[in-house]
Design a protein around this motif. Structure first.
Motif, PDB file in Angstrom:
ATOM      1  N   LYS A  23       0.531  -0.974  -0.249  1.00 11.24           N
ATOM      2  CA  LYS A  23      -0.239  -0.473   0.014  1.00 11.24           C
ATOM      3  C   LYS A  23       0.752   1.517  -0.253  1.00 11.24           C
ATOM      4  O   LYS A  23       0.799   2.321  -0.033  1.00 11.24           O
ATOM      5  N   ALA A  24       2.105   1.213   0.367  1.00 11.12           N
ATOM      6  CA  ALA A  24       2.708   1.832   1.114  1.00 11.12           C
ATOM      7  C   ALA A  24       3.689   2.381  -0.489  1.00 11.12           C
ATOM      8  O   ALA A  24       4.779   3.385  -0.609  1.00 11.12           O
ATOM      9  N   GLY A  25       3.791   1.536  -1.827  1.00  9.21           N
ATOM     10  CA  GLY A  25       4.486   1.205  -2.667  1.00  9.21           C
ATOM     11  C   GLY A  25       5.725   0.913  -1.977  1.00  9.21           C
ATOM     12  O   GLY A  25       7.348   0.892  -3.261  1.00  9.21           O
ATOM     13  N   ILE A  26       6.266  -0.418  -1.260  1.00  9.77           N
ATOM     14  CA  ILE A  26       7.367  -0.292  -0.718  1.00  9.77           C
ATOM     15  C   ILE A  26       7.822  -1.627  -1.796  1.00  9.77           C
ATOM     16  O   ILE A  26       7.556  -2.849  -1.234  1.00  9.77           O
ATOM     17  N   ASP A  27       8.796  -1.906  -2.439  1.00 12.30           N
ATOM     18  CA  ASP A  27       9.158  -2.736  -3.411  1.00 12.30           C
ATOM     19  C   ASP A  27       9.413  -4.281  -1.917  1.00 12.30           C
ATOM     20  O   ASP A  27      10.309  -4.017  -1.018  1.00 12.30           O
ATOM     21  N   HIS A  28       8.713  -5.803  -1.852  1.00  4.28           N
ATOM     22  CA  HIS A  28       8.962  -6.133  -1.496  1.00  4.28           C
ATOM     23  C   HIS A  28       9.075  -7.890  -2.155  1.00  4.28           C
ATOM     24  O   HIS A  28       8.036  -7.649  -2.355  1.00  4.28           O
ATOM     25  N   VAL A  29       9.604  -9.006  -1.108  1.00  7.21           N
ATOM     26  CA  VAL A  29       9.169 -10.180  -1.436  1.00  7.21           C
ATOM     27  C   VAL A  29       9.187 -11.394  -0.433  1.00  7.21           C
ATOM     28  O   VAL A  29       9.673 -10.986   0.567  1.00  7.21           O
ATOM     29  N   GLY A  51      -7.086  -3.335  17.691  1.00  7.96           N
ATOM     30  CA  GLY A  51      -5.794  -2.564  17.072  1.00  7.96           C
ATOM     31  C   GLY A  51      -5.210  -3.178  15.925  1.00  7.96           C
ATOM     32  O   GLY A  51      -4.830  -2.937  14.547  1.00  7.96           O
ATOM     33  N   THR A  52      -5.539  -5.011  16.161  1.00  7.25           N
ATOM     34  CA  THR A  52      -5.481  -5.841  14.950  1.00  7.25           C
ATOM     35  C   THR A  52      -6.151  -5.585  13.638  1.00  7.25           C
ATOM     36  O   THR A  52      -5.970  -5.061  12.849  1.00  7.25           O
ATOM     37  N   VAL A  53      -7.323  -5.104  13.906  1.00  6.09           N
ATOM     38  CA  VAL A  53      -8.383  -5.216  13.010  1.00  6.09           C
ATOM     39  C   VAL A  53      -8.159  -3.715  12.354  1.00  6.09           C
ATOM     40  O   VAL A  53      -8.409  -4.093  11.713  1.00  6.09           O
ATOM     41  N   ARG A  54      -8.177  -3.095  13.972  1.00  9.99           N
ATOM     42  CA  ARG A  54      -7.641  -1.764  12.473  1.00  9.99           C
ATOM     43  C   ARG A  54      -5.943  -1.269  11.204  1.00  9.99           C
ATOM     44  O   ARG A  54      -5.750  -1.134  10.123  1.00  9.99           O
ATOM     45  N   LEU A  55      -5.459  -2.727  12.062  1.00  9.43           N
ATOM     46  CA  LEU A  55      -4.590  -2.741  10.576  1.00  9.43           C
ATOM     47  C   LEU A  55      -4.703  -3.849   9.925  1.00  9.43           C
ATOM     48  O   LEU A  55      -4.524  -3.695   8.673  1.00  9.43           O
ATOM     49  N   LEU A  56      -5.267  -4.457   9.610  1.00 10.33           N
ATOM     50  CA  LEU A  56      -6.368  -5.229   8.476  1.00 10.33           C
ATOM     51  C   LEU A  56      -6.503  -4.143   7.716  1.00 10.33           C
ATOM     52  O   LEU A  56      -7.075  -4.509   6.324  1.00 10.33           O
ATOM     53  N   ASP A  57      -7.792  -3.312   8.780  1.00  7.87           N
ATOM     54  CA  ASP A  57      -8.305  -2.399   7.929  1.00  7.87           C
ATOM     55  C   ASP A  57      -7.388  -1.407   6.627  1.00  7.87           C
ATOM     56  O   ASP A  57      -8.086  -1.012   5.594  1.00  7.87           O
ATOM     57  N   GLU A  58      -6.252  -0.892   7.581  1.00 11.14           N
ATOM     58  CA  GLU A  58      -5.646  -0.216   7.005  1.00 11.14           C
ATOM     59  C   GLU A  58      -4.539  -0.697   5.949  1.00 11.14           C
ATOM     60  O   GLU A  58      -4.395  -0.428   4.699  1.00 11.14           O
ATOM     61  N   ALA A  59      -4.546  -2.626   6.111  1.00 11.40           N
ATOM     62  CA  ALA A  59      -4.152  -3.237   5.302  1.00 11.40           C
ATOM     63  C   ALA A  59      -5.570  -3.546   3.884  1.00 11.40           C
ATOM     64  O   ALA A  59      -4.346  -4.059   2.464  1.00 11.40           O
TER      65      ALA A  59
END
Length: 390
Positions: A23-29, A51-59
């Motif tokens: 979501k942040a445009g940071i390349d990874h594998v 807080g975990t639910v909020r992170l999953l929302d963000e993702a």
């Protein structure tokens, strides 16, 4: 292959970090030594903090969670033959937890990743981490009879307690703290409605029991058992009989029995490794810490690690600041130890230990009685259970 972040491990921690990086445009594998089917076949707990639910929302991976997850505003402590409800929402200003299986979280994150075309390498043999103390780390692995290399800026070790990441750190650079508990949890999954619409944690002279669920038609139950017990010795009939003995009468009579489709015995352990950063290698989730399941903190601690690590990586690539990465280990460990303390205290309060005896049982009952009759004590329990802020 060249990437910015190499993530080892495709469990919830690695997948959640990967999705946030996407979501942040940071390349990874992401790479894992086992197959996708193996990962989805693992049965794990599923009580999610806000807080975990909020992170999953963000993702962007929480649509099914919100549709199928079960919000819980409380749970019960059962002892002395009675239930005592802990009003999570009332004690914490409206906060709650959500019951949603870890396997489902993993599945949602995998599907989101696949739909976005991100790279995941499964069944990678002989994964090895190189030069993480220098400025140009890399990871090698074997697949298809060939050795492959991934050059990267950073390595995120999200590969669990037995993974290669922590074991790649020199012994003199890491310190571990551990407490192994002298019993296990025998757990079953069954397609039966749960005995209660909220979780029940039971303290009983015969041992601890937990009534949980995955849905309104699928139940997850546990009973404390000796570490040397064998699953084969526990027929379904024996399990249901033992569970009912440890519950208050009203709950025992309401238990719906049925054939189990998963049954296993899990040992309990508290474990923390310090620090959680080694040059350009960062540990997250079970690679750095394990907690007993009594306080429902394992997956949630992995999520908070990911939160801190993602913030650090985002600051590095977007704002060109190393402050977040430099502070990662200290920030993560502060929350880790608070959760370890809570899980340890719940475990000590709810289980029968070999030396508990009649006196110890009375002390546990007195502690539980104080907890449920003191608003201050109940509030402290509720605040920790719904999750400390991160």
């Amino acid at each position: 292959m060249r990437t910015q972040v190499a993530i080892i491990g495709s469990g919830p921690a690695g997948l959640l970090l990967g999705q946030l990086l996407s979501k942040a445009g940071i390349d990874h594998v992401i790479l894992d030594r086992v197959s996708k089917d193996y990962i989805l076949g693992r049965v794990r707990a599923g009580v999610l903090e806000e807080g975990t639910v909020r992170l999953l929302d963000e993702a962007g991976a929480s649509e099914r969670l919100h549709a199928q997850g079960l919000p819980h505003g409380g749970f019960s402590l059962a002892f002395d033959g009675r239930n005592h409800r802990i009003d999570l929402s009332g004690l914490t200003g409206g906060k709650q937890v959500t019951v949603y299986g870890q396997t489902e979280v993993t599945r949602d994150l995998m599907q989101k990743r696949e739909s976005g075309g991100e790279r995941t390498i499964y069944s990678a043999d002989n994964v090895t981490i190189h030069d993480f103390g220098a400025s140009n780390p890399f990871v090698t692995y074997e697949s298809g009879g060939k050795t492959h290399r991934i050059n990267c800026d950073f390595i995120a070790g999200c590969d669990g307690f037995h993974g290669v990441s922590r074991h790649s750190v020199p012994e003199d650079a890491i310190r571990t703290y551990e407490r192994a508990y002298p019993f296990g949890w025998l757990g079953v999954l069954a397609e039966v409605p749960p005995v209660s619409h909220e979780l029940i944690y039971a303290n009983h002279p015969r041992g601890f029991a937990l009534c949980s669920m995955r849905s309104m038609t699928r139940s997850r139950y546990y009973v404390q058992c000796p570490l040397d017990d064998k699953v084969e010795a526990w027929t379904d009939e024996r399990f249901w009989d033992e569970l009912r003995r440890r519950l208050p009468k009203e709950n025992a009579e309401a238990v719906t029995t049925g054939p189990s489709f998963e049954k296993s015995i899990a040992p309990l352990r508290s474990f923390v490794a310090e620090p959680m950063r080694f040059g350009r290698l960062f540990l997250a989730g079970d690679a750095a810490h394990i907690v007993p399941p009594t306080g429902a903190k394992g997956l949630n601690l992995a999520a908070s690690d990911v939160h801190y690590l993602f913030e650090g990586l985002r600051d590095y690539y977007v704002d060109h600041s190393t402050a977040g990465l430099d502070a990662y280990s200290q920030r993560a460990l502060l929350r880790v130890w608070r959760a370890v303390r809570f899980s340890w205290s719940m475990t000590m309060m709810m289980h029968r230990f070999p030396d508990t005896g009649a006196f110890g049982q009375k002390i546990q009952e007195a502690e539980l009685d104080y907890l449920v009759h003191s608003r201050a004590a109940s509030t402290a329990l509720a605040e920790n259970y719904v999750g400390l802020p991160f």
